[in-house]
Every structure is written in C-alpha cells, then in structure tokens.
Design a protein around this motif. Structure first.
Motif, PDB file in Angstrom:
ATOM      1  N   MET A   1      28.398  40.989  56.224  1.00  0.00           N
ATOM      2  CA  MET A   1      29.267  40.252  55.310  1.00  0.00           C
ATOM      3  C   MET A   1      28.654  40.256  53.909  1.00  0.00           C
ATOM      4  O   MET A   1      27.447  40.066  53.756  1.00  0.00           O
ATOM      5  CB  MET A   1      29.459  38.810  55.807  1.00  0.00           C
ATOM      6  CG  MET A   1      30.380  37.980  54.915  1.00  0.00           C
ATOM      7  SD  MET A   1      30.573  36.284  55.522  1.00  0.00           S
ATOM      8  CE  MET A   1      31.445  36.597  57.055  1.00  0.00           C
ATOM      9  N   LEU A   2      29.496  40.484  52.904  1.00  0.00           N
ATOM     10  CA  LEU A   2      29.029  40.484  51.520  1.00  0.00           C
ATOM     11  C   LEU A   2      29.155  39.082  50.939  1.00  0.00           C
ATOM     12  O   LEU A   2      30.219  38.473  50.982  1.00  0.00           O
ATOM     13  CB  LEU A   2      29.851  41.470  50.684  1.00  0.00           C
ATOM     14  CG  LEU A   2      29.744  42.952  51.087  1.00  0.00           C
ATOM     15  CD1 LEU A   2      30.675  43.784  50.243  1.00  0.00           C
ATOM     16  CD2 LEU A   2      28.313  43.428  50.948  1.00  0.00           C
ATOM     17  N   TYR A   3      28.061  38.572  50.394  1.00  0.00           N
ATOM     18  CA  TYR A   3      28.054  37.229  49.837  1.00  0.00           C
ATOM     19  C   TYR A   3      28.186  37.236  48.315  1.00  0.00           C
ATOM     20  O   TYR A   3      28.481  36.220  47.713  1.00  0.00           O
ATOM     21  CB  TYR A   3      26.762  36.502  50.228  1.00  0.00           C
ATOM     22  CG  TYR A   3      26.673  36.246  51.716  1.00  0.00           C
ATOM     23  CD1 TYR A   3      27.300  35.150  52.291  1.00  0.00           C
ATOM     24  CD2 TYR A   3      25.980  37.127  52.549  1.00  0.00           C
ATOM     25  CE1 TYR A   3      27.224  34.919  53.658  1.00  0.00           C
ATOM     26  CE2 TYR A   3      25.910  36.910  53.910  1.00  0.00           C
ATOM     27  CZ  TYR A   3      26.533  35.794  54.463  1.00  0.00           C
ATOM     28  OH  TYR A   3      26.465  35.583  55.809  1.00  0.00           O
ATOM     29  N   ILE A   4      27.928  38.373  47.690  1.00  0.00           N
ATOM     30  CA  ILE A   4      28.057  38.492  46.237  1.00  0.00           C
ATOM     31  C   ILE A   4      29.229  39.413  45.940  1.00  0.00           C
ATOM     32  O   ILE A   4      29.266  40.553  46.405  1.00  0.00           O
ATOM     33  CB  ILE A   4      26.773  39.066  45.602  1.00  0.00           C
ATOM     34  CG1 ILE A   4      25.585  38.139  45.894  1.00  0.00           C
ATOM     35  CG2 ILE A   4      26.941  39.231  44.101  1.00  0.00           C
ATOM     36  CD1 ILE A   4      24.258  38.673  45.409  1.00  0.00           C
ATOM     37  N   SER A   5      30.202  38.923  45.201  1.00  0.00           N
ATOM     38  CA  SER A   5      31.404  39.703  44.920  1.00  0.00           C
ATOM     39  C   SER A   5      31.188  40.612  43.714  1.00  0.00           C
ATOM     40  O   SER A   5      30.273  40.406  42.903  1.00  0.00           O
ATOM     41  CB  SER A   5      32.588  38.766  44.656  1.00  0.00           C
ATOM     42  OG  SER A   5      32.401  38.070  43.434  1.00  0.00           O
ATOM     43  N   LEU A   6      32.077  41.598  43.580  1.00  0.00           N
ATOM     44  CA  LEU A   6      32.035  42.457  42.406  1.00  0.00           C
ATOM     45  C   LEU A   6      32.305  41.654  41.137  1.00  0.00           C
ATOM     46  O   LEU A   6      31.725  41.936  40.081  1.00  0.00           O
ATOM     47  CB  LEU A   6      33.064  43.587  42.540  1.00  0.00           C
ATOM     48  CG  LEU A   6      32.786  44.644  43.625  1.00  0.00           C
ATOM     49  CD1 LEU A   6      33.944  45.626  43.703  1.00  0.00           C
ATOM     50  CD2 LEU A   6      31.487  45.389  43.355  1.00  0.00           C
ATOM     51  N   ARG A   7      33.168  40.666  41.241  1.00  0.00           N
ATOM     52  CA  ARG A   7      33.448  39.831  40.080  1.00  0.00           C
ATOM     53  C   ARG A   7      32.191  39.104  39.617  1.00  0.00           C
ATOM     54  O   ARG A   7      31.894  39.031  38.418  1.00  0.00           O
ATOM     55  CB  ARG A   7      34.544  38.821  40.434  1.00  0.00           C
ATOM     56  CG  ARG A   7      34.935  37.911  39.265  1.00  0.00           C
ATOM     57  CD  ARG A   7      35.598  38.697  38.163  1.00  0.00           C
ATOM     58  NE  ARG A   7      36.873  39.244  38.591  1.00  0.00           N
ATOM     59  CZ  ARG A   7      37.550  40.166  37.926  1.00  0.00           C
ATOM     60  NH1 ARG A   7      37.055  40.670  36.806  1.00  0.00           N
ATOM     61  NH2 ARG A   7      38.709  40.603  38.375  1.00  0.00           N
ATOM     62  N   GLN A   8      31.419  38.584  40.565  1.00  0.00           N
ATOM     63  CA  GLN A   8      30.174  37.911  40.195  1.00  0.00           C
ATOM     64  C   GLN A   8      29.190  38.886  39.552  1.00  0.00           C
ATOM     65  O   GLN A   8      28.487  38.535  38.603  1.00  0.00           O
ATOM     66  CB  GLN A   8      29.549  37.248  41.428  1.00  0.00           C
ATOM     67  CG  GLN A   8      30.312  36.015  41.908  1.00  0.00           C
ATOM     68  CD  GLN A   8      29.780  35.509  43.224  1.00  0.00           C
ATOM     69  OE1 GLN A   8      29.494  36.288  44.139  1.00  0.00           O
ATOM     70  NE2 GLN A   8      29.643  34.190  43.333  1.00  0.00           N
ATOM     71  N   LEU A   9      29.147  40.105  40.064  1.00  0.00           N
ATOM     72  CA  LEU A   9      28.278  41.109  39.454  1.00  0.00           C
ATOM     73  C   LEU A   9      28.730  41.410  38.023  1.00  0.00           C
ATOM     74  O   LEU A   9      27.893  41.592  37.124  1.00  0.00           O
ATOM     75  CB  LEU A   9      28.289  42.391  40.287  1.00  0.00           C
ATOM     76  CG  LEU A   9      27.643  42.318  41.676  1.00  0.00           C
ATOM     77  CD1 LEU A   9      27.757  43.666  42.382  1.00  0.00           C
ATOM     78  CD2 LEU A   9      26.186  41.890  41.580  1.00  0.00           C
ATOM     79  N   GLU A  10      30.040  41.473  37.803  1.00  0.00           N
ATOM     80  CA  GLU A  10      30.560  41.682  36.443  1.00  0.00           C
ATOM     81  C   GLU A  10      30.102  40.562  35.514  1.00  0.00           C
ATOM     82  O   GLU A  10      29.736  40.807  34.358  1.00  0.00           O
ATOM     83  CB  GLU A  10      32.084  41.740  36.467  1.00  0.00           C
ATOM     84  CG  GLU A  10      32.641  43.040  37.018  1.00  0.00           C
ATOM     85  CD  GLU A  10      34.154  43.060  36.980  1.00  0.00           C
ATOM     86  OE1 GLU A  10      34.727  44.142  36.782  1.00  0.00           O
ATOM     87  OE2 GLU A  10      34.762  41.997  37.147  1.00  0.00           O
ATOM     88  N   TYR A  11      30.112  39.335  36.013  1.00  0.00           N
ATOM     89  CA  TYR A  11      29.689  38.200  35.194  1.00  0.00           C
ATOM     90  C   TYR A  11      28.202  38.319  34.846  1.00  0.00           C
ATOM     91  O   TYR A  11      27.793  38.082  33.707  1.00  0.00           O
ATOM     92  CB  TYR A  11      29.941  36.883  35.930  1.00  0.00           C
ATOM     93  CG  TYR A  11      31.394  36.535  36.113  1.00  0.00           C
ATOM     94  CD1 TYR A  11      32.396  37.202  35.416  1.00  0.00           C
ATOM     95  CD2 TYR A  11      31.782  35.527  36.994  1.00  0.00           C
ATOM     96  CE1 TYR A  11      33.728  36.884  35.585  1.00  0.00           C
ATOM     97  CE2 TYR A  11      33.116  35.193  37.161  1.00  0.00           C
ATOM     98  CZ  TYR A  11      34.088  35.870  36.462  1.00  0.00           C
ATOM     99  OH  TYR A  11      35.417  35.534  36.621  1.00  0.00           O
ATOM    100  N   VAL A  12      27.377  38.684  35.824  1.00  0.00           N
ATOM    101  CA  VAL A  12      25.936  38.816  35.579  1.00  0.00           C
ATOM    102  C   VAL A  12      25.690  39.903  34.528  1.00  0.00           C
ATOM    103  O   VAL A  12      24.897  39.712  33.587  1.00  0.00           O
ATOM    104  CB  VAL A  12      25.195  39.154  36.891  1.00  0.00           C
ATOM    105  CG1 VAL A  12      23.748  39.564  36.603  1.00  0.00           C
ATOM    106  CG2 VAL A  12      25.222  37.961  37.837  1.00  0.00           C
TER     107      VAL A  12
END
Length: 304
Positions: A1-12
């Motif tokens: 299961m992925l706990y970090i989304s692509l959207r969160q990575l975009e924010y970082v």
C-alpha cells in the motif's frame, strides 16, 4: 500500500523549489495551511524532517530532504510519462517480444535474432519459444508482438503474412525401399507405420491430409519432438513425417537417416508471421525485416 501520494510529492517538490510555503501554495493552487499539513504528513510517515522551517528565513531542505527530493522528482517525471500515450508507445516499442513455434525455433530463431539485432540495435528483442496453443493465446493478449508459426488453429482475428511455404519430409531408415526415391506420395505412405508429432493441431492436420484423399493412415508412434521422430525412423520404427526439416542425415543417437520430400501439392504448409491489432511504424519495420529474411530462407525450406 502506498502511503505517500503523488500530490503530496508535488507539494514537497514545490516547497523545495520555491523556498517558501506561501509561494509554493500559490504555485500548486492550494491553501498554505493545507500545503503545510501535507508536508508534515510526509515527514511524519518518513520519520525524518525534509525541511528546516523557521520564521523570517526561507524554507531549506535537510540533508535527508535533498536525497528525498531527487527521488520524488524522478518518480513524478515517470508518472508524467505514464500519462503521455505517445511516450508510453515509444517506450513500449523499444522492446518487442518475438514468439516462435517450438519446432521452428532450432532452424529460424538464432538467424532471425542476429539479423534483427543488427538492423535494430536500439530495440530490446525478447524471444519466446512456445506451442501452437500458447502462441495463439499470447499474441492477442499482447504478451507477444509478432509470432512465426504454422498457419494452424488461428482464427480470423490474426493478421497473417506468408514467410515460407514448406514441403513435408518423410524420414526413413537408409535401407527402406523408399529411401532412394526423389519424392513420395501420401498414398504410398498410407499403408506404412507412421511416426507423427504428438502436438494436437499438428497430428490432426497430418491425419486430415490423408483422410481428405480417402486414405486411412496407420500411426505407430506419436513423437514428442522432431529429433525423437528422426531417431525412431532411423531405427526402423516407421516413417516419420514432419514439416520441420533439420539439416544433417544422422539422428541424435548416431544412426544414418534418409529424407524424401512428399510430393502432394496440397500437403505444402505455409509458415506465417502473425500479429493482432495495428502495427505502429517501428513494429511494422521489424515485421518487414523478419519477412525479408525469408527471401533466402534456411536450407530445405522454400520461401513463399
């Protein structure tokens, strides 16, 4: 299961490049509190700080944050390529899988592979040697891009191009009365004990050739391979019949062997290059290169 989304990575990534939560929030069109919460959630999951956040100074990456940023940017770039159908097609066409019927592989596979790799050095060419049934399932499923096989058991959904037209061979012991002939007819073999392939489609096709002429063949052996067939024939167990025509006149067990072509015109069988669906330019070029190798053809086979 992925706990970090692509959207969160975009924010970082946005915060790292902007050096400010406020500016980054404007760039990604989200509120500053929501952006801050997202970054904190990523840090909490990782158990490490990505940024040093202090009032009055730009947001700065930690040492761990710099490493994470590089991986995040690479992952986002891959995700962007996955959303681009053109990019996906280019990556897919940099690798093809060529299927080949198992009895044809010893004669055709290595020469084809060598010629294709010379002509297309930037394409990864994978191969799969399989039975009729496996090829017929794998090509429509997209697991095999092109397949070289006999035209047996293929329905109208397959696109075919003639590669070669081959004549079946009768394999006999050298002292057999028919061994010195230039050719043999099916009618002359109907009363002899026959050695046929145990491949379902192959043996049904061969029996059908006899029965279409009102002949009832006598099957003495069903051989698991052409070399087993040749060995049985060389040892006087009957007459082997196969479309596969390996070079050499000695069986695997060292016995001399004779071959005589079967003369009946209707017994000739096409080897075809098959695929399903549209063929983008690179695959079409590879298909044309495969077909071009049939001009000379392996020894004992006639090009169609």
């Amino acid at each position: 299961m992925l706990y970090i989304s692509l959207r969160q990575l975009e924010y970082v990534v946005a915060v790292a490049h902007a050096g400010s939560l406020t500016v980054a929030a404007q760039q990604v069109n989200v509120s500053q509190p929501a952006l801050s919460v997202a970054v904190t959630q990523v840090e909490t999951h990782l158990g490490r700080k990505l940024f040093l956040r202090r009032k009055g100074v730009p947001v700065m990456l930690t040492g761990f944050g710099r490493l994470f940023l590089a991986d995040a940017e690479a992952l986002l770039a891959d995700a962007a390529r996955m959303e681009d159908p053109g990019a996906l097609g280019r990556r897919r066409l940099a690798r093809i899988t060529l299927g080949i019927f198992e009895d044809l592989a010893p004669t055709y596979l290595a020469p084809l592979l060598r010629r294709l790799r010379e002509a297309f050095p930037d394409v990864e060419i994978r191969t799969r040697v399989a039975s009729f049934e496996t090829l017929a399932e794998a090509v429509p499923a997209g697991q095999i891009d092109l397949a070289l096989t006999y035209d047996l058991g293929l329905d109208a959904s397959f696109r075919r191009e003639l590669y070669a037209l081959v004549t079946p061979q009768a394999w006999l012991a050298p002292d057999d009365p028919l061994a010195g002939r230039d050719e043999i007819g099916l009618a002359e073999l109907a009363g002899r004990p026959l050695i046929l392939s145990d491949q379902g489609l192959s043996i049904r096709h061969m029996l059908g050739l006899f029965r279409s002429r009102g002949l009832t063949p006598l099957v003495a052996h069903r051989a698991a391979s052409v070399e087993v067939m040749r060995s049985l024939a060389a040892n006087g167990e009957g007459v082997g019949i196969s479309y596969t025509n390996p070079a050499g006149a000695v069986s695997y067990d060292g016995r001399p062997l004779a071959r005589v072509p079967i003369a009946d015109a209707e017994a000739k069988e096409p080897i075809v290059l098959v695929h399903c669906g549209d063929q983008p330019a690179p695959l079409a070029e590879i298909r044309a290169a495969v077909l071009a190798t049939a001009v000379q053809g392996p020894a004992g086979q006639s090009a169609g």
